[in-house]
Design a protein around this motif. Structure first.
Motif, PDB file in Angstrom:
ATOM      1  N   ARG A  31     -17.893  36.578   6.762  1.00 41.32           N
ATOM      2  CA  ARG A  31     -18.917  35.744   6.118  1.00 41.32           C
ATOM      3  C   ARG A  31     -20.036  35.390   7.089  1.00 41.32           C
ATOM      4  N   ARG A  32     -19.687  35.074   8.322  1.00 40.29           N
ATOM      5  CA  ARG A  32     -20.716  34.670   9.286  1.00 40.29           C
ATOM      6  C   ARG A  32     -21.618  35.833   9.680  1.00 40.29           C
ATOM      7  N   LYS A  40     -22.287  35.992   2.234  1.00 41.49           N
ATOM      8  CA  LYS A  40     -22.459  34.793   3.049  1.00 41.49           C
ATOM      9  C   LYS A  40     -22.306  33.516   2.236  1.00 41.49           C
ATOM     10  N   GLU A  41     -22.871  33.485   1.035  1.00 42.83           N
ATOM     11  CA  GLU A  41     -22.893  32.264   0.232  1.00 42.83           C
ATOM     12  C   GLU A  41     -21.779  32.240  -0.807  1.00 42.83           C
ATOM     13  N   ASP A 189     -23.971  44.422   6.067  1.00 40.89           N
ATOM     14  CA  ASP A 189     -22.678  44.027   5.514  1.00 40.89           C
ATOM     15  C   ASP A 189     -21.559  44.955   5.973  1.00 40.89           C
TER      16      ASP A 189
END
Length: 566
Positions: A31-32, A40-41, A189
């Motif tokens: 995610r980071r 990410k969100e 990603d």
């Protein structure tokens, strides 16, 4: 503590949490490091740890539809290359070779005991899956509602080495990125996925250093066996018998003939068993009296048999695969069955493949629950998985009426907006009502069933995309009335500030989620385009449309069924 003779209860707890911690840290790293708001969100990603034979021994608390089907991806990587060398990383998304639907790219990495260099002793595998916001295809977001074969849904990646001890293979990365409308996001990603596996590998090596490699292998086996014992004990509490249920998908599409490219599951795969396809006219019957099939609906039927500490779920009688993207591959059906099985037996048992040794799943090959090439599958992963959960819960409710909730919203309400120029691709699944339970009312505006993501905050959405959030609120009065009412749905209204393509993949627009034990059904969802001039167009459950700057899409998600009479 290394190669001791056995494992007491305290040590077992330490080990199971240590292994789960590896997966959780992988997810945090992914995610980071990711580029897209979808990861990410919304946190549309998952991670897990596997033993040297490819059996899942731990997972993070991420996305159910990802995690239950991820073992098929690891198996496909090993089928393609044999045992991987430490440092090797294999990427894939092919639905017929370990994947689910094309936006979900899985990366599997082999972990050695002392170094990532080839030749190290194999400790196991780490893997993660992330939903990529666009991998090509006929519409932005790679989930076109009018797809009649999988080629329309994007780039199909069979198991392929994307990295080894020497580093990443940029040629594979560029091939995937070149097939996306948002190539920079895909590069970022995918690099984040490889980095997350590096984190998992480092932590697994630390566990091996503390326990010894043989000690770690024995600990993995102990955790799996412990889960099996706990789940079987819970199954024995369910009354023996056979229970059936049928529910439907909202789509009007003709059957699609399978081709010779489809392959049977490998011999010995957990839960593998082909069953017959339904004779014409049989699908849609249900001894429970629920789920009669009407025009423009596709039935899913299950017969659940409980015998001692074993459960069989047979989907014979479900529809043949169709020329619409609602077909689910077998891995998705297994994942949905695993979710319900854990939910109704011992949800606190350590989640690993030992939880499912007591479950057999039978699926008719070439059906909507076991799709074969070239069936389109984009919504099978996100919508059909939800309906499989519903039919299983409907069957089990006949056995343990006081242990099963009413139907939750039964859809992920997939909303996709994008364009090739300016290049953007926004993807969101929207929450709705949770079914009332025997113990409490259902929650409002939450993700249920096979999804477990967050929403995209309005601020992040408007920063990243040419979009404005015009409305985001609970849908009052949408939950079914009952002793324990169903939860309320949501209203999400989004305006495009540039011309864009809209795709909706939703369910429960014609029928609301069913109530249970005398509770009322929840309200069906509703989809609407509000044009810039104020005119409104009511939309079906699924479709792809063109929007112009100033147009809005409003999605009203279903409320859930109530439990018990009011």
């Amino acid at each position: 503590m290394t190669d001791g003779p056995g494992m007491d209860a305290v040590e077992l707890e330490v080990v199971r949490h240590a292994l789960a911690g590896v997966a959780e840290e992988m997810g945090a790293a992914l995610r980071r490091a990711a580029y897209s708001p979808n990861i990410k969100e919304r946190v549309d990603c998952s991670a897990a740890v596997f033993d040297p034979d490819g059996r899942m021994v731990a997972q993070a608390e991420h996305i159910p539809v990802h995690l239950g089907s991820m073992p098929a991806s690891v198996a496909a990587a090993l089928d393609a290359f044999g045992p991987l060398a430490p440092g090797d990383q294999v990427a894939l998304n092919d639905p017929y070779r370990g994947g689910t639907h094309l936006p979900d790219l899985t990366v599997v990495a082999a972990v050695g005991d002392d170094t990532d260099a080839a030749g190290g002793h194999l400790l196991g595998y780490v893997a993660n899956r992330a939903h990529h916001a666009d991998v090509g295809g006929a519409a932005p977001g790679s989930m076109p509602a009018d797809a009649v074969d999988v080629a329309m849904e994007g780039v199909r990646v069979p198991p392929v080495r994307i990295g080894d001890a020497a580093g990443m293979r940029d040629d594979v990365l560029e091939l995937i990125a070149a097939n996306s409308r948002t190539p920079a996001e895909r590069r970022g990603d995918l690099r984040a996925q490889l980095a997350a596996n590096h984190v998992g590998a480092r932590r697994l090596r630390e566990l091996a250093a503390a326990r010894g490699s043989r000690g770690l292998a024995r600990a993995m086996a102990e955790v799996r066996a412990y889960s099996d014992r706990r789940v079987r004990a819970a199954v024995r509490e369910i009354p023996d018998g056979t229970y059936t249920f049928t529910d439907v998908l909202e789509v009007d599409a003709p059957p699609l003939t399978r081709t010779s490219e489809s392959r049977a599951a490998p011999e010995g795969e957990a839960g593998t068993s082909e069953s017959r396809a339904a004779p014409e006219g049989e699908a849609g019957t249900s001894e429970s009296g629920e789920g009669e099939v009407g025009p423009g609906e596709v039935p899913i039927r299950v017969e659940v048999t409980v015998a001692g500490d074993r459960v069989t779920a047979d989907f014979a009688g479900s529809a043949l695969q169709v020329a619409a993207p609602i077909n689910a591959v077998r891995a998705v059906t297994l994942s949905s069955a695993y979710f319900v099985f854990r939910m109704l037996t011992d949800p606190d048992a350590p989640p690993n493949d030992g939880c499912y040794d007591a479950l057999e799943v039978r699926t008719p090959a070439g059906s909507v629950v076991d799709a074969a090439f070239p069936a389109p599958v984009a919504a099978g992963n996100v919508e059909t998985s939800q309906r499989i959960v519903d039919v299983l819960l409907g069957a089990f409710a006949q056995a343990v009426a006081d242990g099963v909730p009413a139907a939750s919203q039964g859809t992920m309400n997939n909303l996709l907006l994008g364009a090739a120029s300016p290049g953007f691709s926004y993807y969101e699944t929207l929450g709705g009502g949770e079914g009332g339970t025997p113990f409490r009312a259902g929650m409002h505006g939450v993700h249920t069933g096979m999804t477990n993501t967050k929403n995209t905050p309005a601020e992040a959405m408007e920063l990243a995309y040419p979009l404005r959030v015009r409305c985001y609120e609970l849908r009052q009065g949408s939950g079914g009335v009952g002793a324990h009412p169903g939860g309320e749905g949501l209203v999400r209204e989004v305006e495009v500030t540039t011309d864009a393509t809209l795709t909706l993949q939703t369910e429960r627009r014609a029928r609301g989620p069913w109530g249970l034990a005398g509770g009322d059904d929840g309200a069906p969802g509703r989809n609407t385009i509000v044009r810039a001039d104020g005119s409104e167009e009511q939309l079906p459950a699924k479709g792809t449309w063109t929007l112009h700057a100033g147009d809005r899409v409003r999605v009203e998600t279903p409320g859930a069924g109530g439990w018990g009479p009011a």
